[in-house]
Write a protein that holds these residues in place. Structure first.
Motif, PDB file in Angstrom:
ATOM      1  N   LYS A 130      -2.056   5.770   3.067  1.00 18.81           N
ATOM      2  CA  LYS A 130      -3.342   5.307   2.540  1.00 18.81           C
ATOM      3  C   LYS A 130      -3.790   4.078   3.314  1.00 18.81           C
ATOM      4  N   TRP A 179     -16.607  -5.461 -10.964  1.00 18.48           N
ATOM      5  CA  TRP A 179     -15.143  -5.334 -10.977  1.00 18.48           C
ATOM      6  C   TRP A 179     -14.614  -5.273 -12.405  1.00 18.48           C
ATOM      7  N   ALA A 203     -11.094   3.083  -8.583  1.00 16.65           N
ATOM      8  CA  ALA A 203     -12.082   2.876  -7.515  1.00 16.65           C
ATOM      9  C   ALA A 203     -12.090   4.081  -6.571  1.00 16.65           C
ATOM     10  N   GLU A 204     -10.919   4.603  -6.235  1.00 17.14           N
ATOM     11  CA  GLU A 204     -10.845   5.765  -5.356  1.00 17.14           C
ATOM     12  C   GLU A 204     -11.490   6.979  -6.025  1.00 17.14           C
ATOM     13  N   SER A 214      -4.728   2.848 -12.539  1.00 16.96           N
ATOM     14  CA  SER A 214      -4.789   1.534 -11.909  1.00 16.96           C
ATOM     15  C   SER A 214      -6.233   1.303 -11.463  1.00 16.96           C
ATOM     16  N   GLU A 237     -12.361  -2.312 -14.005  1.00 14.32           N
ATOM     17  CA  GLU A 237     -11.099  -2.599 -14.703  1.00 14.32           C
ATOM     18  C   GLU A 237     -11.093  -2.003 -16.106  1.00 14.32           C
ATOM     19  N   ASN A 247      -7.134   0.420  -8.547  1.00 13.82           N
ATOM     20  CA  ASN A 247      -7.245   1.044  -7.235  1.00 13.82           C
ATOM     21  C   ASN A 247      -7.514   2.546  -7.372  1.00 13.82           C
ATOM     22  N   ALA A 248      -6.768   3.225  -8.229  1.00 14.92           N
ATOM     23  CA  ALA A 248      -6.968   4.663  -8.437  1.00 14.92           C
ATOM     24  C   ALA A 248      -8.350   4.937  -9.026  1.00 14.92           C
ATOM     25  N   ALA A 307       0.829  -1.201   0.000  1.00 16.40           N
ATOM     26  CA  ALA A 307       0.000   0.000   0.000  1.00 16.40           C
ATOM     27  C   ALA A 307       0.868   1.258   0.000  1.00 16.40           C
ATOM     28  N   SER A 367      -5.536   0.507   3.579  1.00 22.87           N
ATOM     29  CA  SER A 367      -5.857  -0.642   2.729  1.00 22.87           C
ATOM     30  C   SER A 367      -6.880  -1.510   3.458  1.00 22.87           C
TER      31      SER A 367
END
Length: 70
Positions: free
Chosen positions: A6, A18, A36-37, A31, A22, A33-34, A2, A8
Motif C-alpha cells: 500500500k 476529518w 478514507a480508502e 480504521s 472518524e 484509514n480504511a 504502512a 502511504s
C-alpha cells in the motif's frame, strides 16, 4: 507502519471533515484509514472507474451477489 503493498502519503484535511470521517469509521467499525480508502473507492466508482476488489480488514463484507453458492 504502512501495510505491505500500500502507498502511504501525508494528507492535509480540514479538521471538521476529518472528524466526520472518524465518526463514520467508528460507526462502521473501520480504521480511519480504511474508511478514507473506502470513501475514495466509492467516489471513483460513481465516476465509472473500475478497480479491483479491496483487500484487508477494511474491505466491506461480501454481499449476496459475490458469495459462492454451495
Amino acid at each position: 507502519m504502512a501495510s505491505p503493498g500500500k502507498k502511504s502519503f501525508p494528507l492535509r484535511v480540514d479538521p471538521e471533515l476529518w472528524a466526520e470521517v472518524e465518526r463514520l469509521a467508528a460507526q462502521e467499525l473501520r480504521s480511519v484509514n480504511a474508511q478514507a480508502e473506502m470513501l475514495l473507492r466509492e467516489a471513483l466508482a460513481r465516476r465509472g472507474v473500475k478497480l479491483g476488489a479491496p483487500r484487508g480488514r477494511g474491505a466491506p463484507p461480501a454481499g449476496p451477489e459475490t458469495q459462492e453458492e454451495p
